[in-house]
Design a protein around this motif. Structure first.
Motif, PDB file in Angstrom:
ATOM      1  N   ASN A  50     145.992  34.432  23.497  1.00 39.55           N
ATOM      2  CA  ASN A  50     146.439  33.336  24.192  1.00 39.55           C
ATOM      3  C   ASN A  50     145.753  32.677  25.205  1.00 39.55           C
ATOM      4  N   SER A  51     146.377  31.535  25.697  1.00 37.09           N
ATOM      5  CA  SER A  51     145.536  30.908  26.685  1.00 37.09           C
ATOM      6  C   SER A  51     146.515  30.058  27.481  1.00 37.09           C
ATOM      7  N   ALA A  52     146.521  29.920  28.639  1.00 39.46           N
ATOM      8  CA  ALA A  52     147.424  29.116  29.509  1.00 39.46           C
ATOM      9  C   ALA A  52     146.948  28.763  30.859  1.00 39.46           C
ATOM     10  N   SER A 169     139.731  32.668  21.268  1.00 44.24           N
ATOM     11  CA  SER A 169     141.066  32.695  21.342  1.00 44.24           C
ATOM     12  C   SER A 169     141.879  32.095  20.187  1.00 44.24           C
ATOM     13  N   GLN A 170     141.189  31.025  19.668  1.00 43.52           N
ATOM     14  CA  GLN A 170     141.801  30.281  18.437  1.00 43.52           C
ATOM     15  C   GLN A 170     141.490  31.024  17.225  1.00 43.52           C
ATOM     16  N   PRO A 175     141.120  40.124  20.232  1.00 41.98           N
ATOM     17  CA  PRO A 175     142.340  39.604  21.034  1.00 41.98           C
ATOM     18  C   PRO A 175     142.123  39.432  22.552  1.00 41.98           C
ATOM     19  N   ILE A 176     142.174  38.114  22.995  1.00 40.42           N
ATOM     20  CA  ILE A 176     141.938  37.994  24.264  1.00 40.42           C
ATOM     21  C   ILE A 176     142.999  37.059  24.975  1.00 40.42           C
ATOM     22  N   CYS A 177     143.380  37.083  26.122  1.00 41.40           N
ATOM     23  CA  CYS A 177     144.122  36.286  26.834  1.00 41.40           C
ATOM     24  C   CYS A 177     143.377  35.609  28.206  1.00 41.40           C
ATOM     25  N   ILE A 178     143.631  34.124  28.103  1.00 38.50           N
ATOM     26  CA  ILE A 178     142.789  33.487  29.164  1.00 38.50           C
ATOM     27  C   ILE A 178     143.887  32.786  29.995  1.00 38.50           C
ATOM     28  N   LEU A 191     138.632  18.872  31.021  1.00 37.72           N
ATOM     29  CA  LEU A 191     138.185  19.544  29.785  1.00 37.72           C
ATOM     30  C   LEU A 191     137.444  18.419  28.854  1.00 37.72           C
ATOM     31  N   GLU A 192     136.220  18.797  28.056  1.00 33.94           N
ATOM     32  CA  GLU A 192     135.696  18.097  27.009  1.00 33.94           C
ATOM     33  C   GLU A 192     136.634  18.285  25.903  1.00 33.94           C
ATOM     34  N   LYS A 193     136.405  17.242  25.085  1.00 38.12           N
ATOM     35  CA  LYS A 193     137.279  16.967  23.703  1.00 38.12           C
ATOM     36  C   LYS A 193     137.159  18.266  23.098  1.00 38.12           C
ATOM     37  N   ARG A 194     136.094  18.842  22.918  1.00 45.15           N
ATOM     38  CA  ARG A 194     135.991  20.230  21.811  1.00 45.15           C
ATOM     39  C   ARG A 194     136.599  21.202  22.455  1.00 45.15           C
ATOM     40  N   VAL A 195     136.603  21.313  23.729  1.00 48.04           N
ATOM     41  CA  VAL A 195     137.085  22.498  24.595  1.00 48.04           C
ATOM     42  C   VAL A 195     138.756  22.172  24.609  1.00 48.04           C
ATOM     43  N   LYS A 196     139.111  20.913  24.860  1.00 44.16           N
ATOM     44  CA  LYS A 196     140.423  20.578  24.951  1.00 44.16           C
ATOM     45  C   LYS A 196     141.443  20.854  23.628  1.00 44.16           C
ATOM     46  N   SER A 197     140.835  20.558  22.640  1.00 43.72           N
ATOM     47  CA  SER A 197     141.278  20.944  21.317  1.00 43.72           C
ATOM     48  C   SER A 197     141.564  22.408  20.903  1.00 43.72           C
ATOM     49  N   ARG A 198     140.935  23.277  21.701  1.00 42.66           N
ATOM     50  CA  ARG A 198     140.792  24.725  21.402  1.00 42.66           C
ATOM     51  C   ARG A 198     141.940  25.364  22.547  1.00 42.66           C
ATOM     52  N   PHE A 199     142.225  24.562  23.387  1.00 42.44           N
ATOM     53  CA  PHE A 199     143.176  25.154  24.314  1.00 42.44           C
ATOM     54  C   PHE A 199     144.738  25.042  23.743  1.00 42.44           C
ATOM     55  N   SER A 200     145.384  26.026  24.124  1.00 45.16           N
ATOM     56  CA  SER A 200     146.655  26.203  23.726  1.00 45.16           C
ATOM     57  C   SER A 200     147.595  25.147  24.225  1.00 45.16           C
ATOM     58  N   HIS A 201     147.380  24.412  25.391  1.00 47.74           N
ATOM     59  CA  HIS A 201     148.258  23.418  26.130  1.00 47.74           C
ATOM     60  C   HIS A 201     149.385  24.273  26.565  1.00 47.74           C
ATOM     61  N   ARG A 202     149.301  25.178  27.018  1.00 45.82           N
ATOM     62  CA  ARG A 202     150.562  26.024  27.709  1.00 45.82           C
ATOM     63  C   ARG A 202     150.072  25.975  29.107  1.00 45.82           C
ATOM     64  N   GLN A 203     151.089  25.206  29.919  1.00 43.25           N
ATOM     65  CA  GLN A 203     150.807  24.915  31.147  1.00 43.25           C
ATOM     66  C   GLN A 203     151.821  25.521  31.922  1.00 43.25           C
ATOM     67  N   ILE A 204     151.784  26.299  32.921  1.00 39.46           N
ATOM     68  CA  ILE A 204     153.090  26.931  33.709  1.00 39.46           C
ATOM     69  C   ILE A 204     152.820  26.444  35.164  1.00 39.46           C
ATOM     70  N   PHE A 205     153.692  25.553  35.554  1.00 36.72           N
ATOM     71  CA  PHE A 205     153.753  24.843  36.901  1.00 36.72           C
ATOM     72  C   PHE A 205     154.482  25.738  37.802  1.00 36.72           C
TER      73      PHE A 205
END
Lengths: 427, 444
Positions: A50-52, A169-170, A175-178, A191-205
Motif C-alpha cells: 500500500n501507499s498513502a 509497492s505496485q 509487501p511494503i507500506c509507504i 511528483l514526477e509523472k512516472r512516480v505519480k503513476s505508481r502512487f496509489s493516490h490514497r490521500q488522507i487529510f
C-alpha cells in the motif's frame, strides 16, 4: 514551612510539566485514524502493498496519529514480529544515498550488504527487500516505510527513492507500506509523472475542524494541561492538589480569562503557541495559584511586534537614518535608495536644526552598516554589486513607515526635533 | 536565586530570572528550544553562559562564526559534548560527521556513554545557520524530537526571530529579549570601570591621582552627552571612555587645573570628545600621533599627472557625456536657455549624478578630458607611455576600476572609485576647482 511550600510548588510544577510533555493519546479524527490502522494491518497480515499520503497543516497531529497507531498495533498483535518499521525524515535524510544507508541500518542488514557492490540504486534497494523474503508472498516480512516531511523527498535527484519504493509497492514484490507525512497540499504536483503513476493516490487529510478553533476547545485543552489528574504516576499531597485544581477551575470560569483566551484563539489556534504560553507561565510559578494577569502578560508579549522592540534599541543617529529612509520611500513610492541620498537628507535635517549635533560621515556609514546587519534594510545588487562603492549601493527599507512612527513615539528621551521630523509629511 | 549574579550584571534581572526559571530545575522535564535576541553587547552570551555555569548545567557553547561549514559545526559540537581535546599535532575530531544524519547518530551514541538528558547546547550568532544547509535550523530547533534525548538548544542572535522563518517552517521557540541599555543604565555600568581607570592612569602617567566616584561619573556624563546619540554599544563606549579619560586627566597631571575645577576640565575635554567621535568604531591607535586634532591624511601621495588623470576620471564618471562640450570646450558657442536648463536648477538631490554613483566611461573620453583640463593650466604634456603607466597604476591602487572585460584591447571602460570628499582634496592640492566642472554644481 518555607521548605514545605517549596516542595509543594515543585510537585505542582513537575505534574504540570509532565502533562505538557507526556505523549498524550491521540484524540479526534477517528475516521482517519482507522483508515491508517486498516492500511497498516492489511500490509502486515495479508502482505498487501500500500501507499498513502497523510496531509495536514503544521502541528495538526499527523506524526502523533501515526505513532499512536503503531504503538497500538505493536502492543497488540504479532505486528512487531511480522514487520519492520523504517522511519525516514526529509529533514535528516537529505539525499537518496543517506536514505538508503539509513534504511539498511534500520533493517539491520549492514553486515549483509557490507562489501557488496551494487550497480544501481534500484538493485541495492531490491536486494535489501529480497533479504527479507524468506519464502512465499505470505511468509515474508513486510516493511512499513514512514516518510516524514515527504515533500522534501520530492526534491531528491530524479526522485529515485520514491520511484523505487512506489514501484515495489505496485509490482508484487515484497509487501511494503509507504506512508508519507507532509503539510504541503500540492505535494502530488511535486511528483514526477512516472512516480505519480505508481502512487496509489490514497490521500488522507487532517484538517482542524471548526470546533477545534473554538473557544470551548481551547478551554478544554487548557483544562487538560492544567488539571492534575487522579491517576497520575507522581505522588502529590492531595490537599495541595485539590487546592490547585479548584484554583484552575475558578480561573477557567473567569470572564476576563475567557476574553483573553478568545483573543488568543483569534490570533493563533496552534497547539505550539498554547504550549509555549503555558510553559512560560508554569516555569515562572512562584505561588501555588494561577492568576488571570499571568495570561494577560503572556498574550501581551505574544502580540508584541519584535521589530518595534529592535527599533527601540537603536540610537538616535540610526533612528534619524530610518526616518530619512522612510521619507524617501514615501516620496518616491518605495523606490530603492543609496547611502548618499539618505545622508544628504540627514544632513539637510541637521543643518536646519542647530540643536542636533552633526556626526561625521564615517560614523553615519557605520550606523547604516549596523542597520544592515540587523536586516532592517536589504541591499539589492544591480549588476555586479560587489564592484560598486558602498555609498552607491542601492538598498530597500524593510521596515514599514508605520513601524518607524510607532517606534519614535514609544522611545523615551528622543530630541523633539527628531520626533517632529518623523511626523512631518515633507522632508 | 543567585543574587551575586544579578549584581554582577546590572539591569539584566528579568532576563536572568527568566533563564533561571527555565534551567534551574534539572530533574524536571526541559524545554525544547530558546531563542535569545538583542542588540550588540547587551550581554546575551555572557548571561546565558554564567547562568548555566552557576546552575551547573551540562552545556556547550558554539559560536557559528567559527564554523563556516556544517561539518565543522557538527564536529565541534561533538568534540565539546564528548570532551574530546584536539591534539595539535594530529587534529582528528571525535567523529567524522558530514551531515545531519551522522550527527544525530553520533549524539545518540554519545548518549549511551554519557547521560545527555538535560544537556544545553548554545549556538551563538545563530543567524549564520540560515546561510548553511536548509535543514540545519529546523533540525536544531527540534533536536529533542529527532534524537529522543532531552537536549535543549539555545540560539543567540541579534536579529528578530521573524528573519528565521523559512519556507519549510520551523517551530516557534521560547523567546527572550535583551533590551539595549539606556543612558542611565550605561552610566551605571560604565562607572563600574573606576578601578580599571585608576590603574590605567597610574600606568599611563606613572603618577597616582586620587579621584572619587563623583569625579568619574561627572566625566562619564560629559562623555555620554557626546556619544550616546550615535552609539549605544556598551563595549565600544567602554573603549572610547577609557581612551578619553586619559586625556581628561592630563591637565590634572600637568597641574594645569585642579581636580575640583570641573568647568575648566570640561572646556578642555569637549573638543577632544567631539573629534574622537569621528573615530568611533574605527579603533585608530591615537597614542602614536601626538595631536588628535591632526586628521589622518586622506590622500595618497600621487604624482602630479596622476592627480590630473584621477580628476579627469572623476569628471568623466560623474558628468553625462553630452555636457562635455559645454564644460570643456572654450568656444562652444552661446548656449540657449532652454526650459530644460531651468528645470535643471530645481533638480532634486536624488537625481544628482554625485548621488547615483560613478558611470563607466571609455578611455578616449578620459584622455580628452585630461588634456582639456591640463590646457587650462598651460601645461603641455605629450601623449606618451607615462600617461598609460599612470592609468594602470591608478587601477592597481583601486582608485580606478576596469569595468569591461580585459580581453578588449580597444575601447576599455573604466570607473572612478573615489568619493567627492577625496577628489576635492586632490583637486585642491593641485589648485583645480572641481565644482566648476561638475554638471551637478555648474549651474549654481
Amino acid at each position: 514551612m518555607g521548605g514545605n511550600r517549596q516542595n509543594n510548588l515543585q510537585d505542582i510544577r513537575i505534574c504540570l510539566k509532565n502533562n505538557l510533555y507526556s505523549q498524550s493519546k491521540f484524540v479526534g479524527n477517528i475516521k482517519e485514524r482507522n483508515q491508517v490502522q486498516d492500511l497498516l494491518q492489511r500490509t502486515v497480515k495479508f502482505g498487501e502493498s500500500n501507499s498513502a499520503l497523510l496531509i495536514g497543516p503544521k502541528s495538526s497531529g499527523k506524526t502523533k496519529l501515526i505513532n499512536d497507531v503503531i504503538n497500538e498495533l505493536q502492543s497488540k498483535s504479532s505486528f512487531k514480529k511480522d514487520s519492520i518499521l523504517v522511519k525516514l525524515n526529509g529533514m535528516i535524510h537529505t539525499d537518496d544515498r543517506l536514505s538508503l544507508k539509513s534504511i539498511t541500518s534500520q533493517m539491520n542488514l549492514e553486515n549483509v550488504v557490507d562489501g557488496k557492490v551494487f550497480g544501481t540504486f534500484a538493485e541495492n534497494l531490491s536486494f535489501l527487500l529480497a533479504c527479507l523474503r524468506t519464502g512465499e508472498k505470505h511468509t515474508s516480512r513486510s516493511v512499513v516505510f514512514i516518510l516524514e516531511e515527504f515533500d522534501l523527498f520530492c526534491f531528491h535527484h530524479n526522485q529515485t527513492l520514491l520511484y523505487n519504493l512506489f514501484d515495489i509497492s505496485q509490482s508484487a514484490q515484497a509487501p511494503i507500506c509507504i506512508l508519507g507525512i507532509t503539510c504541503r497540499l500540492d505535494v502530488i504536483e511535486l511528483l514526477e509523472k512516472r512516480v505519480k503513476s505508481r502512487f496509489s493516490h490514497r490521500q488522507i487529510f487532517l484538517f482542524p475542524t471548526d470546533s477545534e478553533k473554538s473557544l470551548d476547545y481551547a478551554l478544554e485543552k487548557l483544562e487538560y494541561y492544567l488539571i492534575i489528574s487522579e491517576n497520575f504516576g507522581y505522588k502529590i499531597n492531595p490537599e495541595v492538589k485539590n487546592k490547585w485544581n479548584s484554583n484552575v477551575h475558578n480561573i477557567l470560569k473567569d470572564k476576563k480569562f475567557k476574553n483573553i483566551i478568545q483573543r488568543l484563539v483569534e490570533i493563533d489556534t496552534s497547539e505550539r503557541t498554547l504550549k509555549n504560553i503555558l510553559i512560560n507561565i508554569i516555569y515562572k510559578l512562584k505561588e501555588e495559584c494561577l492568576t488571570v494577569d499571568m495570561f494577560q502578560e503572556e498574550i501581551n508579549t505574544l502580540e508584541r511586534d519584535d521589530i518595534l522592540v529592535t527599533l527601540q534599541d537603536l540610537n538616535v543617529l540610526e533612528l534619524c537614518l530610518l526616518i530619512a529612509m522612510k521619507h524617501h520611500s514615501e516620496i518616491y513610492e518605495g523606490q530603492s535608495m543609496n547611502f548618499e541620498m539618505v545622508f544628504s537628507r540627514y544632513i539637510k535635517f541637521v543643518k536646519t536644526n542647530s540643536n542636533i549635533q552633526s556626526v561625521p560621515r564615517s560614523v553615519v556609514m557605520k550606523a547604516l552598516e549596523h542597520l544592515q546587519s540587523l536586516e532592517l534594510i536589504a541591499m539589492i545588487n544591480v549588476g555586479g554589486g560587489a564592484k560598486t562603492q558602498k555609498e552607491y549601493q542601492f538598498f530597500n527599507l524593510l521596515v514599514m513607515p508605520s513601524q518607524v512612527n510607532e517606534a519614535i513615539k514609544k522611545t523615551p528621551g528622543l530630541p523633539t526635533e527628531v520626533v517632529q521630523w518623523s511626523s512631518s509629511s515633507y522632508a | 536565586m543567585d543574587s551575586n549574579l544579578i549584581k554582577s550584571m546590572p539591569h539584566r534581572r528579568t532576563q536572568i530570572e527568566h533563564l533561571y526559571n527555565l534551567f534551574a530545575h534539572k530533574n524536571e522535564p526541559q524545554i525544547e528550544s530558546v531563542y535569545i535576541y538583542g542588540g550588540p553587547s547587551s550581554g546575551k552570551t555572557v548571561v546565558v553562559q554564567r547562568v548555566l555555569e552557576i546552575l551547573e548545567v551540562n552545556h556547550a557553547v558554539i559560536n557559528l562564526i567559527e564554523c563556516y561549514s556544517s561539518r565543522i559545526l557538527f564536529e565541534s559540537i561533538l568534540n565539546k559534548i564528548s570532551g574530546h581535546k584536539l591534539n595539535p599535532l594530529n587534529p582528528t575530531p571525535y567523529a567524522r560527521c558530514d551531515n545531519m544524519m551522522d550527527f544525530l547518530y553520533n549524539i545518540e551514541k554519545l548518549n549511551e556513554v554519557k547521560k545527555l538528558d538535560g544537556f544545553v547546547l548554545v549556538l551563538d550568532s545563530a543567524e549564520e545557520l540560515r546561510n548553511m544547509e536548509f535543514n540545519l535550523l529546523p533540525c536544531f530547533l527540534r533536536l529533542r524530537e529527532l534524537t529522543g534525548i532531552s537536549i535543549c538548544v539555545v540560539l543567540i542572535s541579534e536579529l528578530v526571530f521573524e528573519k528565521f522563518y523559512t519556507k519549510g517552517g520551523g517551530i516557534e521557540p521560547i523567546k527572550i529579549h535583551f533590551p539595549q541599555y539606556n543612558k542611565i543604565e550605561l552610566l551605571e555600568i560604565l562607572s563600574l570601570d573606576i578601578d580599571y581607570c585608576r590603574n590605567m592612569i597610574l600606568e599611563h602617567f606613572n603618577k597616582f591621582i586620587e579621584f572619587d566616584l563623583d569625579f568619574y561619573k561627572n566625566y562619564l556624563n560629559l562623555f555620554l552627552s557626546v556619544f550616546y546619540r550615535s552609539c549605544r554599544d556598551l563595549s565600544e563606549l567602554r573603549y572610547m571612555s577609557r581612551i578619553n579619560f586619559i586625556k581628561y586627566c592630563e591637565p590634572v597631571i600637568n597641574n594645569e587645573h585642579t581636580i575640583e575645577d570641573s568647568m575648566a576640565l570640561w572646556r578642555h575635554i569637549s573638543p577632544i570628545l567631539k573629534s574622537s567621535l569621528e573615530v568611533l568604531y574605527l579603533r585608530l591607535d591615537t597614542t602614536k600621533s601626538a595631536n588628535i586634532k591632526e586628521k589622518p591624511n586622506p590622500t595618497l601621495e600621487l604624482p602630479f599627472y596622476a592627480k590630473y588623470i584621477l580628476i579627469a576620471a572623476y569628471l568623466a564618471s560623474y558628468n553625462p557625456a553630452k555636457d562635455d562640450k559645454r564644460l570643456f570646450m572654450k568656444h562652444h558657442g552661446k548656449q540657449k536657455k532652454k526650459l530644460k536648463d531651468i528645470k535643471l536648477k530645481s533638480k532634486v538631490s536624488e537625481q544628482l549624478n554625485t548621488q547615483l554613483g560613478p558611470k563607466p566611461f571609455v578611455f578616449d573620453r578620459l584622455l580628452a578630458i585630461f588634456y582639456s583640463i591640463l590646457d587650462d593650466k598651460d601645461n603641455k604634456m605629450g601623449f606618451n607611455n607615462n600617461v598609460l603607466v599612470q592609468i594602470s597604476s591608478l587601477i592597481e591602487l583601486r582608485l580606478l576600476s576596469l569595468v569591461s572585460d580585459s580581453c578588449f584591447l580597444d575601447g576599455q571602460k573604466y570607473k572612478c572609485n573615489v568619493n567627492f570628499e577625496f577628489i576635492q582634496f586632490v583637486s585642491k592640492s593641485v589648485g583645480f576647482e572641481i565644482k566648476k566642472y561638475l554638471s551637478d554644481f555648474s549651474h549654481i
